[in-house]
Design a protein around this motif. Structure first.
Motif, mmCIF file in Angstrom:
data_model
loop_
_atom_site.group_PDB
_atom_site.id
_atom_site.type_symbol
_atom_site.label_atom_id
_atom_site.label_comp_id
_atom_site.label_asym_id
_atom_site.label_seq_id
_atom_site.Cartn_x
_atom_site.Cartn_y
_atom_site.Cartn_z
ATOM 1 N N PRO A 417 0.861 -1.207 -0.128
ATOM 2 C CA PRO A 417 0.025 0.029 -0.049
ATOM 3 C C PRO A 417 0.600 1.451 -0.060
ATOM 4 N N LEU A 418 1.881 1.114 0.852
ATOM 5 C CA LEU A 418 2.740 2.488 0.681
ATOM 6 C C LEU A 418 3.419 2.639 -0.552
ATOM 7 N N PHE A 419 3.912 1.592 -1.286
ATOM 8 C CA PHE A 419 4.571 1.591 -2.647
ATOM 9 C C PHE A 419 3.422 2.130 -3.489
ATOM 10 N N ALA A 420 2.347 1.778 -3.461
ATOM 11 C CA ALA A 420 1.053 1.942 -4.255
ATOM 12 C C ALA A 420 0.806 3.541 -4.360
ATOM 13 N N ARG A 421 0.862 4.074 -2.873
ATOM 14 C CA ARG A 421 0.715 5.490 -2.736
ATOM 15 C C ARG A 421 1.864 6.296 -3.336
#
Length: 545
Positions: A417-421
């Protein structure tokens, strides 16, 4: 008129629940579970899973051999600091999208549209595998403490692997029964768990420090570097870091219970962050205290109880009843943690099944109308836990892989999720999160720090901890991660890309339509038009009270 005569306190809670139900409806879901968790109950729920101080008890000996107490103590401080960056990032997303799917739902909503569904699918598989495997691991730890007490009380008793496996089965079955038959007590049980956890922490720390008369030197705790790994100092220190990584995870638990929380968009983020703070502080005090009180390393490591911490208790107090009392306090914490992990695991499986992410999704997405609990998902969670625990019948090395899967599954599901953001920001698809808790302009930097830490941890999890590397001490984490990745890829090809829905967003709908499934989304849209109005939801909540 019916709502206007309600008590002010109750009316306020009802309004909050109505608002949360409306948010859930916007994501395409119906509120099926009962909102019963308060903030205090959810902090207790999350902390009973995190419980860093008792988790660290299981890796003390490994940590001492990989750099000694200084490496574990100082790495714990560093890991906790960067973990706060991850926790705040997860809290930010949880506040905006309080849905039981947690990480995989956030990826579906926040990743660039072209990769959102596929990346969400992979995240979901890592997430549910990590949660269920951690439940199996926790049951195993509880069984070890129980049998350790039996050995301490009756030295002639020799613990066998099958004893541990059967007792771990019992712990898991008890947790499943609590979740199925008395689900409305979860909030009260979790609140009591918080009180018991903190009480046990203070009793154990004070007792061990007060009774131990052969404490280690300050140099042993803060300065002396020890290396029994066979590697050089740098690699040994990395192996020591891994123990701190294990001690600080699972703090996403509130995100998977948001559909059972009152005022979830505000309280769930608080519970995530507060559980990390509690874990960080108690973990630090525990490490320092126990390292001062630990006796001979080899004797502690080879304790006939099978649990080094029990050996520390008996060496410190010199009393079998006293040591059993302290051990029993931790055992109860583990059993309460099993109950919470069963709830978290079953709600995660329920959410993934609701989005057509599992085989036989329709069956596992059912909610008992009487108890308002996903009974089938609870049984699925129990079944997978028992299967994982059965590996211990064959060998400890095999079960060590389950432990590796648990920790790695969590860290990968946090990282994506952090990578996606971050990726969305660089590709022009960034979204402003609408929740009441927000990192604001600092969000990208907090996300970056958290992601770099998780990426580093996920890589180092695959390193061996002892040299020379042989089949009995081999780190099979990379193989386990490969298996999860392969399973998620194959299931995506044959099932996920055709059926996986995820939260109802414009990008997700378009992606599904691109696969030629207008009929299913059309039916979903028609169903959405018949959702209950806000006033109808309010009346339903009023009846629940």
């Amino acid at each position: 008129m019916h709502l206007s005569i309600s008590k002010p306190g109750r009316n306020n809670v009802m309004e909050q629940n109505v608002a949360e139900d409306a948010k859930l409806a916007e994501l395409g879901y119906e509120q099926e579970l009962k909102r019963s968790f308060s903030l205090l109950g959810m902090i207790g729920f999350s902390f009973s899973i995190v419980t860093s101080w008792s988790a660290l008890a299981g890796v003390l000996i490994v940590g001492i051999g990989a750099g000694g107490p200084p490496v574990l103590v100082y790495s714990w401080i560093g890991v906790c600091i960067v973990t706060l960056a991850v926790a705040h990032s997860l809290a930010d997303m949880c506040s905006a999208y309080p849905v039981n799917g947690g990480q995989y739902s956030w990826v579906a909503l926040l990743a660039p549209p072209k990769i959102a569904r596929g990346l969400s699918w992979v995240t979901g598989w890592f997430m549910i595998t990590g949660i269920v495997a951690m439940g199996a691991t926790n049951n195993f730890i509880a069984a070890n403490f129980l049998l350790g007490m039996a050995n301490l009380s009756h030295p002639d008793y020799v613990i066998q692997r099958w004893h541990t496996t059967l007792v771990s089965y019992l712990v898991g079955i008890i947790a499943a029964c609590v979740n199925i038959f008395i689900p409305r007590s979860l909030n009260k049980v979790s609140t009591a768990a918080l009180c018991w956890n903190l009480l046990s922490f203070f009793v154990i720390i004070i007792t061990v420090l007060a009774t131990n008369d052969h404490k280690q030197s300050s140099s042993f705790v803060w300065k002396d570097f020890q290396n029994f790994t066979g590697f050089g100092p740098a690699m040994a220190s990395i192996a020591g870091l891994l123990q701190a990584f294990f001690g600080m995870c699972c703090y996403d638990a509130p995100a998977h219970m948001t559909e059972e929380m009152k005022n979830a968009s505000k309280e769930a983020p608080r519970a995530i962050i507060m559980s990390v703070w509690l874990g960080a502080i108690t973990g630090f005090v525990f490490l320092v205290s126990i390292f001062y009180c630990i006796g001979d390393i080899e004797t502690t490591a080879t304790s006939p109880t099978g649990v080094p911490l029990i050996q520390i208790f008996i060496d410190s107090t010199g009393s079998v009843p006293g040591s059993c009392t302290l051990t029993a306090m931790i055992t109860i914490i583990c059993i309460l943690g099993s109950n919470s992990l069963m709830a978290e695991g079953s709600r995660s499986l329920f959410a993934f099944a609701r989005d057509h992410g599992l085989p036989f999704s329709k069956f596992f997405a059912k909610v008992s109308p009487q108890r308002r609990v996903p009974t089938n998902s609870v049984l699925l969670c129990l079944g997978v836990q028992l299967a994982m625990q059965s590996i211990y019948f064959g060998s400890y090395t095999g079960f060590a892989t389950v432990i590796a899967i648990a920790t790695q599954g969590f860290y990968v599901s946090y990282a994506i999720p952090l990578f996606a953001r971050l990726l969305a920001r660089f590709t022009g698809h960034a979204k402003v999160l609408p929740g009441p808790y927000s990192l604001g302009r600092y969000g990208v930097w907090v996300n970056l720090v958290g992601f770099l830490f998780l990426a580093f941890a996920s890589i180092t999890f695959n390193f061996p901890s002892i040299s020379p590397v042989e089949k009995d001490n081999m780190n099979y984490t990379s193989a386990a991660v490969g298996v999860i990745g392969l399973v998620s890829l194959l299931t995506w090809i044959f099932d996920g890309r055709k059926n996986f829905t995820g939260p109802a967003t414009g990008s997700m709908v378009n992606a599904i339509e691109a696969e030629g499934r207008n009929d299913r989304r059309g039916a979903a849209t028609e169903e959405d038009t018949h959702r209950e109005s806000i006033s109808d939801v309010a009346v339903k909540i009023e009846k629940d009270f």
